[in-house]
Motif scaffolding. Structure first.
Motif, PDB file in Angstrom:
ATOM      1  N   GLU A  31      -1.529  11.333  -2.310  1.00 13.72           N
ATOM      2  CA  GLU A  31      -2.292  10.503  -2.880  1.00 13.72           C
ATOM      3  C   GLU A  31      -1.761   9.272  -3.180  1.00 13.72           C
ATOM      4  O   GLU A  31      -2.211   8.067  -3.340  1.00 13.72           O
ATOM      5  CB  GLU A  31      -3.064  11.189  -3.920  1.00 13.72           C
ATOM      6  N   ALA A  32      -0.403   9.252  -3.929  1.00 12.13           N
ATOM      7  CA  ALA A  32       0.387   8.182  -4.458  1.00 12.13           C
ATOM      8  C   ALA A  32       0.614   7.198  -3.255  1.00 12.13           C
ATOM      9  O   ALA A  32       0.498   6.043  -3.455  1.00 12.13           O
ATOM     10  CB  ALA A  32       1.609   8.752  -5.160  1.00 12.13           C
ATOM     11  N   LYS A  33       0.836   7.972  -2.150  1.00 13.06           N
ATOM     12  CA  LYS A  33       1.394   6.951  -1.215  1.00 13.06           C
ATOM     13  C   LYS A  33       0.016   6.167  -0.533  1.00 13.06           C
ATOM     14  O   LYS A  33       0.300   5.141  -0.045  1.00 13.06           O
ATOM     15  CB  LYS A  33       1.900   8.063   0.072  1.00 13.06           C
ATOM     16  N   THR A  87      -2.294   5.360  -2.152  1.00 12.49           N
ATOM     17  CA  THR A  87      -2.740   4.270  -3.099  1.00 12.49           C
ATOM     18  C   THR A  87      -1.744   3.107  -3.103  1.00 12.49           C
ATOM     19  O   THR A  87      -2.299   1.841  -2.977  1.00 12.49           O
ATOM     20  CB  THR A  87      -2.565   4.882  -4.543  1.00 12.49           C
ATOM     21  N   GLN A  88      -0.597   3.314  -2.790  1.00 11.82           N
ATOM     22  CA  GLN A  88       0.628   2.238  -2.457  1.00 11.82           C
ATOM     23  C   GLN A  88       0.050   1.598  -1.289  1.00 11.82           C
ATOM     24  O   GLN A  88       0.256   0.398  -1.187  1.00 11.82           O
ATOM     25  CB  GLN A  88       1.817   2.859  -2.437  1.00 11.82           C
ATOM     26  N   ARG A  89      -0.167   2.273  -0.096  1.00 12.43           N
ATOM     27  CA  ARG A  89      -0.309   1.602   0.964  1.00 12.43           C
ATOM     28  C   ARG A  89      -1.756   0.755   1.068  1.00 12.43           C
ATOM     29  O   ARG A  89      -1.936  -0.168   1.479  1.00 12.43           O
ATOM     30  CB  ARG A  89      -0.824   2.715   2.255  1.00 12.43           C
ATOM     31  N   ASP A  90      -2.647   1.371   0.050  1.00 13.34           N
ATOM     32  CA  ASP A  90      -3.982   0.418  -0.078  1.00 13.34           C
ATOM     33  C   ASP A  90      -3.797  -0.696  -0.743  1.00 13.34           C
ATOM     34  O   ASP A  90      -4.378  -1.764  -0.776  1.00 13.34           O
ATOM     35  CB  ASP A  90      -4.928   1.313  -0.740  1.00 13.34           C
ATOM     36  N   HIS A  91      -2.913  -0.680  -1.622  1.00 15.76           N
ATOM     37  CA  HIS A  91      -2.505  -1.894  -2.555  1.00 15.76           C
ATOM     38  C   HIS A  91      -1.578  -3.021  -1.866  1.00 15.76           C
ATOM     39  O   HIS A  91      -1.561  -4.157  -2.111  1.00 15.76           O
ATOM     40  CB  HIS A  91      -1.949  -1.604  -3.875  1.00 15.76           C
ATOM     41  N   HIS A  92      -1.063  -2.716  -0.498  1.00 13.87           N
ATOM     42  CA  HIS A  92      -0.173  -3.689   0.150  1.00 13.87           C
ATOM     43  C   HIS A  92      -0.832  -4.253   1.000  1.00 13.87           C
ATOM     44  O   HIS A  92      -1.851  -4.192   1.840  1.00 13.87           O
ATOM     45  CB  HIS A  92       1.049  -2.721   0.715  1.00 13.87           C
TER      46      HIS A  92
END
Length: 111
Positions: free
Chosen positions: A102-104, A106-111
């Motif tokens: 989930e953290a990955k 979330t990071q991918r969606d923010h980039h």
């Protein structure tokens, strides 16, 4: 020891503890090791015995049954505790993996 003798022995231990033997009490002591018709036949036979016949039931037959059931119950409990522990560990590992994924995301969606 035959299954009927096991039922008779357990019924005797119940009487010796000051209780009246019942199908439920006998089943709780023996677990699911014996089929219901055998339990019923055994308790019927026990109830047909005279007080003298009940008193004459051999104590050496009673002890192994009770100890064997106690030991097998303790073994089963220990196995269940180990299984619960293993499942709890697996669950925590899965929660950790899900959190990391989930953290990955979330990071991918923010980039």
């Amino acid at each position: 020891m035959t299954p009927i003798e096991q039922v008779l022995a357990v019924a005797k231990t119940i009487v010796d503890s000051g209780k009246t033997p019942s199908l439920a009490l006998i089943k709780s002591k023996l677990g699911n090791s014996l089929p219901m018709p055998v339990l019923i036949q055994g308790i019927q036979r026990f109830k047909a015995l005279s007080k003298e016949e009940v008193a004459a039931l051999d104590a050496s037959y009673r002890l192994p049954v009770v100890l064997e059931q106690s030991t097998s119950a303790e073994t089963a409990l220990a196995q269940l505790q180990q299984q619960v522990h293993a499942l709890t560990q697996q669950q925590q590992e899965l929660i950790n993996r899900i959190s990391a994924l989930e953290a990955k995301l979330t990071q991918r969606d923010h980039h």
